[in-house]
Design an enzyme around this catalytic site. Sequence first.
Site, PDB file in Angstrom:
ATOM      1  N   ALA A  65       0.847  -1.183   0.000  1.00 17.64           N
ATOM      2  CA  ALA A  65       0.000   0.000   0.000  1.00 17.64           C
ATOM      3  C   ALA A  65       0.890   1.243   0.000  1.00 17.64           C
ATOM      4  CB  ALA A  65      -0.919  -0.017   1.214  1.00 17.64           C
ATOM      5  N   GLY A 104       0.080  -4.954   0.977  1.00 14.08           N
ATOM      6  CA  GLY A 104      -1.155  -4.820   0.218  1.00 14.08           C
ATOM      7  C   GLY A 104      -1.102  -5.510  -1.126  1.00 14.08           C
ATOM      8  N   GLU A 107      -1.993  -9.009  -0.340  1.00 20.51           N
ATOM      9  CA  GLU A 107      -3.420  -9.036  -0.001  1.00 20.51           C
ATOM     10  C   GLU A 107      -4.274  -8.941  -1.265  1.00 20.51           C
ATOM     11  OE1 GLU A 107      -4.254  -7.224   4.277  1.00 20.51           O
ATOM     12  OE2 GLU A 107      -2.991  -5.864   3.107  1.00 20.51           O
ATOM     13  N   GLU A 127       4.023  -5.896   7.440  1.00 21.58           N
ATOM     14  CA  GLU A 127       3.427  -4.801   8.211  1.00 21.58           C
ATOM     15  C   GLU A 127       3.860  -4.784   9.669  1.00 21.58           C
ATOM     16  OE1 GLU A 127       0.632  -5.503   4.744  1.00 21.58           O
ATOM     17  OE2 GLU A 127       1.818  -6.729   6.108  1.00 21.58           O
TER      18      GLU A 127
END
Length: 700
Positions: A65, A104, A107, A127
């Site tokens: 992200a 991300g 994910e 993370e």
Amino acid sequence: MTMGDPVTVKILDGTAFVTIDNPPVNALGHAVRVGLLAALDRLEAAPVVQEIVLLAEGRTFPAGAEIKEFGKKPEDPWLPEIFDWIEQCPKPVIALLHGTVLGGGLELAMAAHYRLADPETKLGLPEVALGILPGAGGTQRAPRLMGADAALDLMLSGAPIGVAEASRKGIIDGVVRGNLPSAGAAFAKSLRDRGAGPRPTRDVTQGFTDAAAYQTAVNARRAAMAGAPQDNIARIIDCVEAAPLLPFEAGMAFERDAFDELVASDQSKALRHAFFAERRAAKVPELATGRARAIHRVAVIGGGLMGAGIAVAHLDAGLEVKLLERDAASLQSALARIAQIYDRAAARGTLSREDRAARLGRVSGTLHYTDLADADLAIEAVVEDLAVKAQVFGRLDAVLMPGAIIASNTSYLDLDVLAAETQRPGDVIGLHFFSPAHVMTLLEVVVGRETGADAVATGFALAKRLGKTAVRAGVTDGFIGNRMLAAYRLAADYTVELGASPFEVDAAMRGYGFAMGPYQVLDMAGLDISWARRKRLAPTRAEGAHYVALGDRLCAAGRFGRKTGRGYYQYPEGSKTGQPDPEVLQMIAAEREAKGISPRSFAPAIIRRRCLAAMANEGMKLLDEGIALRPSDIDTVMIHGHGFPRHAGGPMMAADLTGLPRLHKDLRDLSSEDDALWSPHPMLGELIKNGWKFDRLNEA
């Protein structure tokens, strides 16, 4: 879609290829999210499209992200919304992975129905290093695919795994070589031919097949991580535990609540600060004009513990190393020391016999300076004595070829004095490695008065090749790291003098997150090292200055730390674990009595406040003097060089989080003890007046 769009679509034979192109790492920022959702909405409604393939341009599938958006109000569409759309799409969605598929990005891949990967792909959920958790479904989808044990390994370690392991653990459906789009098209056609439709990850139960083993894995990890300093570790475990117990939507809500809680925490702010600080440190003014010189052959002068470690660091990076010593016996010992480092690595299984032989094959020894004539870089690592180092610099200058860099590994001494011994001061630089040099990640690149931009650029390029985090430092006694360390130890000494024991100070700082307290570190390094520095600086000490002589008394008694079996602690029979020594407490009591000090007690929180205030104040002096470019550089040095807890962000970030008004009050209250150490630097008042924090100076 127009040229330059971060998301583009191409339809071939009923298969839509949705390509993300957001250099350098295809981060899933707002523009990418908008583009993805628009493309996917259009493709779901397009009758001609039967499958959707997600892929990326450049060197990697999305590597995460957009971290800069963390802590800010999310802008729609947000990642969980997009991933939910992908997962529930009535057409098969295939993710084509390459590069570093992290956070991300992974994910996103797990929300797709099928995943194919290039064999060199690395996958991870890092993370944990930012004080948060995978907040777009990672804690709910990974356990469905992998089970609790593998999912927790991935999330708690933060380390990426390769495709082979990912395939075994159920993340990857196939490994494809060659042209990824072609492989994606072939896979899509095979799904069509087989009549295979979507496979939503939320409906996958392969990771939940053995409920007892799942819960056992969760319980074992919770027990193993009890007492971990980072709050997000416990929350990651909680979310993984919830995955089989809650309906998917409820599990996602549970994850989102945990993510929101963590991202607003001081720990996460500190860890994100540390992440950006490391990257910011590489931005130095000299890189705008300087060009790094090629380094192939390195000379190391001095083969003691530090010199051997420096040699190994360069050998590990594939460079040739020539080691110079003063006599045959010292040279033999130095080369044996390097071999021992590699022998230990081989015994641990971290180095193959072939790699060991290759690295040792690139090192040679000599007793003659003339043999160093072809070196691109020479690094002296001799005894910390200015006269000795100056002589080495003069001799190197006489034999090295034009354009070669001459570097000093000095921890404290004046680089400009050493540069003056040469006819090439523009080629002189400090490369201050931290011990052990082949293990510690920090490298202070010290820039002298006449150091050229090319030399600085070379230092930073070399650090990158060695896998080090480089920080630019100006010339001062101790540069950044050891100046800060001196202030930390001085605050600790004053606290001990007034009533705390060294053992209480160490316990307080370990409680804050340091692996070792300041007196344990002194014992490990050797008390004679800091004693020599104090004696060197004694002539410059102001008359009547506050001076704590306890360390001198210990050294005078032959207590030099672990190597002598006694320092602040005692080490029975060569033990590395120190035990509190009543004799030290008696020596401290005698010092207090001689100064008329009535001892008082200090709570651990007060000990920490005193030490942190001294470090922040010293940091402001370094900034004001131009020794450090920015507060975050100081934090990076302290985290990587002196074990400051990463989850606290470094001393300057810690002050920001606590509040600069409180720091000002602490310093003002303490200034009566020693004005030189504690008097608030004028910078602090200016920051408070403008409503700024130290972080504001990082933006300058």
